[in-house]
Design a protein around this motif. Sequence first.
Motif, PDB file in Angstrom:
ATOM      1  N   TYR A   1      10.546   3.906  -6.832  1.00  0.00           N
ATOM      2  CA  TYR A   1      11.439   2.897  -6.931  1.00  0.00           C
ATOM      3  C   TYR A   1      11.809   2.589  -6.522  1.00  0.00           C
ATOM      4  CZ  TYR A   1      14.711   0.844 -10.474  1.00  0.00           C
ATOM      5  OH  TYR A   1      15.698   0.326 -11.362  1.00  0.00           O
ATOM      6  N   GLU A   2      12.121   3.298  -5.439  1.00  0.00           N
ATOM      7  CA  GLU A   2      13.590   2.067  -4.546  1.00  0.00           C
ATOM      8  C   GLU A   2      12.882   1.412  -4.352  1.00  0.00           C
ATOM      9  OE1 GLU A   2      17.337   3.239  -1.766  1.00  0.00           O
ATOM     10  OE2 GLU A   2      16.702   5.266  -3.069  1.00  0.00           O
ATOM     11  N   LEU A   3      12.000   2.076  -3.236  1.00  0.00           N
ATOM     12  CA  LEU A   3      11.029   0.889  -2.331  1.00  0.00           C
ATOM     13  C   LEU A   3      10.361   0.013  -2.658  1.00  0.00           C
ATOM     14  CD1 LEU A   3       9.649   0.701   0.545  1.00  0.00           C
ATOM     15  CD2 LEU A   3       7.986   1.627  -0.166  1.00  0.00           C
ATOM     16  N   GLU A   4      10.148   0.198  -4.010  1.00  0.00           N
ATOM     17  CA  GLU A   4       9.832  -1.079  -4.775  1.00  0.00           C
ATOM     18  C   GLU A   4      11.131  -2.406  -5.709  1.00  0.00           C
ATOM     19  OE1 GLU A   4       6.718  -1.227  -8.413  1.00  0.00           O
ATOM     20  OE2 GLU A   4       7.703  -0.174  -8.994  1.00  0.00           O
ATOM     21  N   TYR A   5      11.993  -1.618  -5.189  1.00  0.00           N
ATOM     22  CA  TYR A   5      13.218  -2.713  -6.141  1.00  0.00           C
ATOM     23  C   TYR A   5      13.051  -3.495  -4.637  1.00  0.00           C
ATOM     24  CZ  TYR A   5      17.538  -4.331  -6.881  1.00  0.00           C
ATOM     25  OH  TYR A   5      18.944  -4.511  -7.091  1.00  0.00           O
TER      26      TYR A   5
ATOM     27  N   ASP B   1       0.944  -0.886   0.005  1.00  0.00           N
ATOM     28  CA  ASP B   1       0.193  -0.014   0.036  1.00  0.00           C
ATOM     29  C   ASP B   1       0.677   1.494  -0.176  1.00  0.00           C
ATOM     30  OD1 ASP B   1      -2.007  -1.203  -0.183  1.00  0.00           O
ATOM     31  OD2 ASP B   1      -2.232  -1.766   2.403  1.00  0.00           O
ATOM     32  N   ALA B   2       2.190   1.192   0.868  1.00  0.00           N
ATOM     33  CA  ALA B   2       3.046   2.166   0.558  1.00  0.00           C
ATOM     34  C   ALA B   2       2.994   2.756  -0.323  1.00  0.00           C
ATOM     35  CB  ALA B   2       4.239   1.988   1.778  1.00  0.00           C
ATOM     36  N   ILE B   3       3.830   2.112  -1.410  1.00  0.00           N
ATOM     37  CA  ILE B   3       4.106   1.779  -2.524  1.00  0.00           C
ATOM     38  C   ILE B   3       3.578   2.196  -3.053  1.00  0.00           C
ATOM     39  CG2 ILE B   3       5.245   1.035  -5.026  1.00  0.00           C
ATOM     40  CD1 ILE B   3       6.414  -1.857  -2.965  1.00  0.00           C
ATOM     41  N   GLY B   4       2.152   2.083  -3.530  1.00  0.00           N
ATOM     42  CA  GLY B   4       1.086   2.407  -4.834  1.00  0.00           C
ATOM     43  C   GLY B   4       1.002   3.774  -4.173  1.00  0.00           C
ATOM     44  N   LYS B   5       0.652   4.223  -2.715  1.00  0.00           N
ATOM     45  CA  LYS B   5       0.364   6.059  -2.189  1.00  0.00           C
ATOM     46  C   LYS B   5       1.687   6.481  -2.827  1.00  0.00           C
ATOM     47  CE  LYS B   5      -1.140   7.960   1.907  1.00  0.00           C
ATOM     48  NZ  LYS B   5       0.150   9.519   1.643  1.00  0.00           N
ATOM     49  N   ILE B   6       3.199   6.769  -2.108  1.00  0.00           N
ATOM     50  CA  ILE B   6       4.268   6.728  -2.480  1.00  0.00           C
ATOM     51  C   ILE B   6       4.266   7.705  -4.018  1.00  0.00           C
ATOM     52  CG2 ILE B   6       6.482   7.336  -2.936  1.00  0.00           C
ATOM     53  CD1 ILE B   6       6.365   5.818   0.083  1.00  0.00           C
ATOM     54  N   LYS B   7       3.650   6.144  -4.919  1.00  0.00           N
ATOM     55  CA  LYS B   7       3.979   6.508  -6.630  1.00  0.00           C
ATOM     56  C   LYS B   7       2.686   7.606  -6.677  1.00  0.00           C
ATOM     57  CE  LYS B   7       5.899   3.028  -7.800  1.00  0.00           C
ATOM     58  NZ  LYS B   7       4.858   1.100  -9.278  1.00  0.00           N
ATOM     59  N   LYS B   8       1.894   7.201  -5.969  1.00  0.00           N
ATOM     60  CA  LYS B   8       0.666   8.559  -6.334  1.00  0.00           C
ATOM     61  C   LYS B   8       1.016   9.973  -5.825  1.00  0.00           C
ATOM     62  CE  LYS B   8      -4.070   9.784  -5.576  1.00  0.00           C
ATOM     63  NZ  LYS B   8      -5.575   8.805  -4.295  1.00  0.00           N
ATOM     64  N   ASP B   9       1.823  10.023  -4.643  1.00  0.00           N
ATOM     65  CA  ASP B   9       1.671  11.339  -3.423  1.00  0.00           C
ATOM     66  C   ASP B   9       3.382  12.224  -5.259  1.00  0.00           C
ATOM     67  OD1 ASP B   9       0.106  11.077  -1.848  1.00  0.00           O
ATOM     68  OD2 ASP B   9       1.655  10.709  -0.829  1.00  0.00           O
TER      69      ASP B   9
ATOM     70  N   HIS C   1      13.462   4.151   4.656  1.00  0.00           N
ATOM     71  CA  HIS C   1      15.112   4.329   4.317  1.00  0.00           C
ATOM     72  C   HIS C   1      15.462   4.346   3.117  1.00  0.00           C
ATOM     73  CE1 HIS C   1      16.670   4.424   8.111  1.00  0.00           C
ATOM     74  NE2 HIS C   1      15.249   3.321   8.707  1.00  0.00           N
ATOM     75  N   VAL C   2      14.307   5.093   2.269  1.00  0.00           N
ATOM     76  CA  VAL C   2      14.129   5.297   0.405  1.00  0.00           C
ATOM     77  C   VAL C   2      13.694   6.591  -0.341  1.00  0.00           C
ATOM     78  CG1 VAL C   2      13.104   2.392  -0.095  1.00  0.00           C
ATOM     79  CG2 VAL C   2      12.011   5.188  -0.127  1.00  0.00           C
ATOM     80  N   ASN C   3      14.411   6.668  -1.011  1.00  0.00           N
ATOM     81  CA  ASN C   3      14.731   8.301  -1.819  1.00  0.00           C
ATOM     82  C   ASN C   3      13.591   7.666  -2.894  1.00  0.00           C
ATOM     83  OD1 ASN C   3      17.032   9.243  -1.122  1.00  0.00           O
ATOM     84  ND2 ASN C   3      18.174   7.307  -2.237  1.00  0.00           N
TER      85      ASN C   3
END
Length: 397
Positions: free
Chosen positions: A282-286, A140-148, A277-279
Motif C-alpha cells: 500500500y505504501e509503495l502504491e501511494y 509489476d513490483a506493486i502487483g508482486k508484493i501484493k500477491k506475496d 524503501h517501504v513497509n
Amino acid sequence: MIKFLQKLFHKKEEYDFEYDFELEQDSIEEVLQRDTLRRADLDVNDYKERERYIRACCEQMVDASAEVDLAKQEYQRITNQLTDIEEIDALPQAERDEIVQAAKKIGLVEKENAGYKRPAIKITDEQFRRLEVLEDEIEDAIGKIKKDEEYQMAVKKDLHLLEGEKASLSFARRDLRTANANSKSWAIITVFAVILAFCMLAILQYMLDMEVRAGYLAVMGVAAIALTAAFTRYRSTATAQIKTEKQLNRAIVLQNRVKIKYVNVTNVLDYNYSKYHVNNAYELEYMWEKYQEERDAREHSEKMLQKMDESSRELVRILHQYRVKDPTQWIHQAQALTNPKEMVEIRHSLIIQRQRLRKRIDFNHFNMESAKEEIEDLVKKYPKYAKEILAIVSQYE
C-alpha cells in the motif's frame, strides 16, 4: 586635499527629466537646513576631539559619495526605462502590433501555468530520484508484493491451523498413553485379584473342606471377562496411539514445510521492502501515485519554462530591433505592452521613483558640501592645524 575635495564635490549634474515634477519642498528643506555636524561644542585645541571631528566629516563625505553613486545608477536605470516607454509609444501601429502579439504569447503561457493544479502533497527529491531509477518495474513490483503479502497471510493462517492441530494431537496422544497405561494396570490388578481369590478358595477347600468348585468357575469367569476387556482396551488405545503419532508426525512435517514457505516469502518481502524503501505494498502504491503526480508537475514546469523562454526570446528580439535599451525588463511586464492602462501606471510609478532618487541625491550632495565646507573652514580659521587636518583627510582618498 584639493584634488580629493574636487573629486567628491564636482559640479552638481544636470538631470534630464522628460517629465516635470515638483519636489516636496517642505519636507526636504527641513532636512537640508538641519545641521549635520555641529562645531559649537567642539574644543578645536583638543587633539582627540579635533581628530574625531575631522574623521566624522571625512566619513560623512565618503558615505554620502557612495550613496550618490548608488542613487545615480538606479536613476539612470529608471531613466532608461522611461526612455524605452517613449520609444515603444512612438512606434508605428504595425510595429506596436508585433510587440503586442509577442507579449500576448507570454501572457498565455503565464495563464496556462497559473491554471495548472499542482499536487498538494509532494515527495522528497530523494524519493523521486529513487523511484525514477526503478520506474519501469514499479507497477509489476506493486502487483508482486501484493500477491506475496496475500500468500504470506495464507501461509501464516495455515501455520496457526497446523499449530492448533499439533497441539490437539499432542493432547490426544497423552490421553491415549494414559489409557494404555491404565489398561496394563487393570490387567495386572485383575491377575493379582485372581491369584488372591484362588488362594482363598484353596484355603477354604483344603483347610475347611468346603466345596469351592463354583467359586473357581466364578473367579475364572470374572477374570476372563476383566482380562478380555483390559486387553481389548489396550489394543484399541495402542492402535489409536500409533495412528495419533502418525498424524502428529504428519502435522509436524507439514508445519515444517509451511514454515519454510513462510520464511521464504517473508525474505522476499523484506528484500522488496528494503529495495523500494517501504513497509508494505500500500505504501509503495501511494508513493508511486505521488511520484506520477510529481513527474507530471515537473514535466509541466519544464514545458512552461521552454514556452516562456521561446516567447521571451521573441519579445526581446523584437524590442531590441526597435531600439529598446533594456528589453529583458519587459518579460515580467508583458501585460503592460498589451494594456495601455498598465503602461500608464508603470510610467507614473517610475516618475515617482525618479523623484525620490533626485531627493536622495540632493540630500547627499548637501551632506558632502557641508562636510567639505566645514573642513575648509577649519583649515582657514586654524592654519596651525592645517597640515594635521590634511593628513587625516588624505587617509580617506
